[in-house]
Design a protein around this motif. Sequence first.
Motif, PDB file in Angstrom:
ATOM      1  N   ALA A   1      12.825   6.831  -0.160  1.00 35.81           N
ATOM      2  CA  ALA A   1      12.884   5.311  -1.048  1.00 35.81           C
ATOM      3  C   ALA A   1      11.978   4.006  -1.154  1.00 35.81           C
ATOM      4  O   ALA A   1      11.909   3.893  -2.200  1.00 35.81           O
ATOM      5  N   TYR A   2      11.958   4.194   0.144  1.00 35.83           N
ATOM      6  CA  TYR A   2      11.482   2.861   0.705  1.00 35.83           C
ATOM      7  C   TYR A   2       9.927   2.604   0.261  1.00 35.83           C
ATOM      8  O   TYR A   2       9.320   1.462  -1.206  1.00 35.83           O
ATOM      9  N   ASN A   3       8.440   3.952  -0.339  1.00 38.68           N
ATOM     10  CA  ASN A   3       8.050   4.350  -1.195  1.00 38.68           C
ATOM     11  C   ASN A   3       7.438   3.890  -2.257  1.00 38.68           C
ATOM     12  O   ASN A   3       7.397   3.257  -3.294  1.00 38.68           O
ATOM     13  N   ALA A   4       9.010   4.549  -2.447  1.00 36.37           N
ATOM     14  CA  ALA A   4       9.128   4.870  -4.278  1.00 36.37           C
ATOM     15  C   ALA A   4       9.568   3.402  -4.393  1.00 36.37           C
ATOM     16  O   ALA A   4       9.137   3.068  -6.086  1.00 36.37           O
ATOM     17  N   SER A   5      10.216   2.442  -4.688  1.00 35.25           N
ATOM     18  CA  SER A   5      10.529   0.511  -4.502  1.00 35.25           C
ATOM     19  C   SER A   5       9.887   0.521  -5.045  1.00 35.25           C
ATOM     20  O   SER A   5       9.131   0.149  -5.314  1.00 35.25           O
ATOM     21  N   LYS A   6       8.385   0.368  -3.681  1.00 37.90           N
ATOM     22  CA  LYS A   6       6.547  -0.301  -3.621  1.00 37.90           C
ATOM     23  C   LYS A   6       6.125  -0.243  -4.772  1.00 37.90           C
ATOM     24  O   LYS A   6       5.546  -1.045  -5.357  1.00 37.90           O
ATOM     25  N   ALA A   7       5.832   1.896  -4.928  1.00 34.16           N
ATOM     26  CA  ALA A   7       5.700   2.327  -6.445  1.00 34.16           C
ATOM     27  C   ALA A   7       6.079   1.377  -7.678  1.00 34.16           C
ATOM     28  O   ALA A   7       5.317   0.683  -8.207  1.00 34.16           O
ATOM     29  N   PHE A   8       7.071   1.177  -7.630  1.00 32.95           N
ATOM     30  CA  PHE A   8       8.094   0.565  -8.810  1.00 32.95           C
ATOM     31  C   PHE A   8       7.548  -0.757  -8.402  1.00 32.95           C
ATOM     32  O   PHE A   8       7.041  -1.121  -9.994  1.00 32.95           O
ATOM     33  N   LEU A   9       7.001  -1.554  -7.626  1.00 29.60           N
ATOM     34  CA  LEU A   9       6.903  -3.211  -8.331  1.00 29.60           C
ATOM     35  C   LEU A   9       5.634  -2.794  -8.100  1.00 29.60           C
ATOM     36  O   LEU A   9       4.806  -3.924  -8.886  1.00 29.60           O
ATOM     37  N   ASP A  10       4.263  -1.973  -7.343  1.00 27.90           N
ATOM     38  CA  ASP A  10       3.495  -2.124  -7.897  1.00 27.90           C
ATOM     39  C   ASP A  10       2.738  -2.278  -9.362  1.00 27.90           C
ATOM     40  O   ASP A  10       2.468  -2.811  -9.854  1.00 27.90           O
ATOM     41  N   ASN A  11       3.451  -1.135  -9.721  1.00 29.27           N
ATOM     42  CA  ASN A  11       3.542  -0.363 -10.881  1.00 29.27           C
ATOM     43  C   ASN A  11       4.045  -1.566 -12.434  1.00 29.27           C
ATOM     44  O   ASN A  11       2.965  -2.680 -12.884  1.00 29.27           O
ATOM     45  N   PHE A  12       4.775  -2.284 -12.017  1.00 28.08           N
ATOM     46  CA  PHE A  12       5.818  -3.527 -12.608  1.00 28.08           C
ATOM     47  C   PHE A  12       4.907  -4.681 -12.843  1.00 28.08           C
ATOM     48  O   PHE A  12       5.044  -5.359 -13.519  1.00 28.08           O
ATOM     49  N   SER A  13       4.278  -5.156 -11.317  1.00 29.36           N
ATOM     50  CA  SER A  13       3.977  -6.540 -11.264  1.00 29.36           C
ATOM     51  C   SER A  13       2.168  -6.227 -12.333  1.00 29.36           C
ATOM     52  O   SER A  13       1.899  -7.183 -13.253  1.00 29.36           O
ATOM     53  N   TYR A  14       1.847  -4.712 -12.513  1.00 30.51           N
ATOM     54  CA  TYR A  14       0.727  -4.987 -13.494  1.00 30.51           C
ATOM     55  C   TYR A  14       1.305  -5.612 -15.032  1.00 30.51           C
ATOM     56  O   TYR A  14       0.459  -6.236 -15.854  1.00 30.51           O
ATOM     57  N   ALA A  15       2.211  -4.961 -14.854  1.00 30.66           N
ATOM     58  CA  ALA A  15       3.082  -4.652 -16.614  1.00 30.66           C
ATOM     59  C   ALA A  15       3.460  -5.950 -16.949  1.00 30.66           C
ATOM     60  O   ALA A  15       3.460  -6.778 -17.944  1.00 30.66           O
ATOM     61  N   LEU A  16       3.615  -6.609 -16.142  1.00 32.16           N
ATOM     62  CA  LEU A  16       4.634  -7.633 -16.322  1.00 32.16           C
ATOM     63  C   LEU A  16       3.370  -9.077 -16.655  1.00 32.16           C
ATOM     64  O   LEU A  16       4.065  -9.988 -16.925  1.00 32.16           O
TER      65      LEU A  16
ATOM     66  N   ILE B   1       0.595  -1.021  -0.282  1.00 30.07           N
ATOM     67  CA  ILE B   1      -0.151  -0.099  -0.080  1.00 30.07           C
ATOM     68  C   ILE B   1       0.964   1.241   0.164  1.00 30.07           C
ATOM     69  O   ILE B   1       0.085   2.153  -0.340  1.00 30.07           O
ATOM     70  N   ALA B   2       2.225   1.432   0.701  1.00 31.30           N
ATOM     71  CA  ALA B   2       2.977   2.334   0.670  1.00 31.30           C
ATOM     72  C   ALA B   2       3.379   3.151  -0.600  1.00 31.30           C
ATOM     73  O   ALA B   2       3.411   4.141  -0.977  1.00 31.30           O
ATOM     74  N   GLY B   3       3.092   1.783  -2.086  1.00 32.27           N
ATOM     75  CA  GLY B   3       3.380   2.134  -3.215  1.00 32.27           C
ATOM     76  C   GLY B   3       2.526   2.969  -3.458  1.00 32.27           C
ATOM     77  O   GLY B   3       2.977   3.856  -4.674  1.00 32.27           O
ATOM     78  N   LEU B   4       1.276   3.699  -2.868  1.00 25.52           N
ATOM     79  CA  LEU B   4       0.119   4.941  -3.170  1.00 25.52           C
ATOM     80  C   LEU B   4       0.827   6.158  -3.190  1.00 25.52           C
ATOM     81  O   LEU B   4      -0.371   6.610  -3.466  1.00 25.52           O
ATOM     82  N   ILE B   5       1.601   5.761  -1.157  1.00 24.28           N
ATOM     83  CA  ILE B   5       1.753   7.018  -1.058  1.00 24.28           C
ATOM     84  C   ILE B   5       3.263   7.839  -1.119  1.00 24.28           C
ATOM     85  O   ILE B   5       4.412   7.213  -0.835  1.00 24.28           O
ATOM     86  N   PRO B   6       2.635   8.848  -1.710  1.00 25.13           N
ATOM     87  CA  PRO B   6       4.588   9.409  -1.524  1.00 25.13           C
ATOM     88  C   PRO B   6       4.992   9.638   0.017  1.00 25.13           C
ATOM     89  O   PRO B   6       4.152   9.958   0.740  1.00 25.13           O
ATOM     90  N   GLY B   7       6.181   9.098  -0.112  1.00 27.48           N
ATOM     91  CA  GLY B   7       6.323   8.460   1.006  1.00 27.48           C
ATOM     92  C   GLY B   7       7.438   9.215   1.923  1.00 27.48           C
ATOM     93  O   GLY B   7       8.686   9.426   1.828  1.00 27.48           O
ATOM     94  N   ALA B   8       7.166  10.181   3.087  1.00 22.74           N
ATOM     95  CA  ALA B   8       8.211  11.493   3.755  1.00 22.74           C
ATOM     96  C   ALA B   8       8.345  10.531   4.787  1.00 22.74           C
ATOM     97  O   ALA B   8       7.676  10.331   5.283  1.00 22.74           O
ATOM     98  N   PHE B   9       9.335  10.785   4.858  1.00 26.23           N
ATOM     99  CA  PHE B   9      10.347  10.019   5.854  1.00 26.23           C
ATOM    100  C   PHE B   9      10.810   8.848   5.585  1.00 26.23           C
ATOM    101  O   PHE B   9      10.856   7.622   6.311  1.00 26.23           O
ATOM    102  N   GLN B  10      10.272   8.889   4.539  1.00 29.87           N
ATOM    103  CA  GLN B  10      10.675   6.553   3.572  1.00 29.87           C
ATOM    104  C   GLN B  10      10.160   6.879   2.821  1.00 29.87           C
ATOM    105  O   GLN B  10      10.245   6.159   1.764  1.00 29.87           O
TER     106      GLN B  10
END
Length: 257
Positions: free
Chosen positions: A143-158, A132-141
């Motif tokens: 890089a982590y939230n951005a990495s999860k946004a990548f994976l959330d997005n990537f999973s649908y593409a793959l 769920i963190a991938g849906l939220i701009p992760g102030a104070f984390q």
Amino acid sequence: MPFALITGASSGIGLELATLAAADGYTLLLAADRPFDHALANLAGAPVETIQVDLSTAEGVAALDERIAGRRVDVLCANAGHGLGQGFLDQDFAAVRNLVETNVIGTLDLLQRVGRRMRDQRDGRILITGSIAGLIPGAFQAAYNASKAFLDNFSYALRNELHDTGVTVTCLMPGVTESDFWERAETTNTPAGAGAKDPADAPARAGWEAMKAGSAQVSPGWLNTLERAILHIVPDRAKAELNARMMRPNDKAQVHD
């Protein structure tokens, strides 16, 4: 017996996924970058191999791939990953790099290696642990939230790319979950780190069942489903401030617009 490869399997959701796979009769290859210690007690009697390996490195991914030893992989649970607290400018960049290389680069390397074989065999199940963190701009984390946004997005593409191959891709999007994530990310001094969390077995079971059904994604629990719906209509600025309120260390009380 069917064969399952699970990364990040020494604790938390990964270990719970291993328990579920063992109960369903899978032979297991479990990978983690930390010792397994007593984590395998619940898998007594199941055919299990473990490997302690750093999946942030190309060498680590290659070593894990070598341990597959040509076996047919029926299930891949790409669960390895970790967080990192504090504001981005206060973080050690080596730690930021390790997070990105573990959560994103190493995950993609493994997915491509195993996914190609699944496509060739015209069968397979892939479960990617996003958040769920991938849906939220992760102030104070951030890089982590951005990495999860990548994976959330990537999973649908793959998933789309593999739609006619017999291989399915499912994205597990848990919320705040009990694990060693918080200690490792040094975020126990935050409201989220100190607050109530879902037990790891709940999202693991939801993810495992969704994967077996070939579903695109699962956000276990009605609160997570509600949160996802709300996040689609909340402005990014407000979402970033919400994350800051949950992840700002308790010794940093200021609020930034």
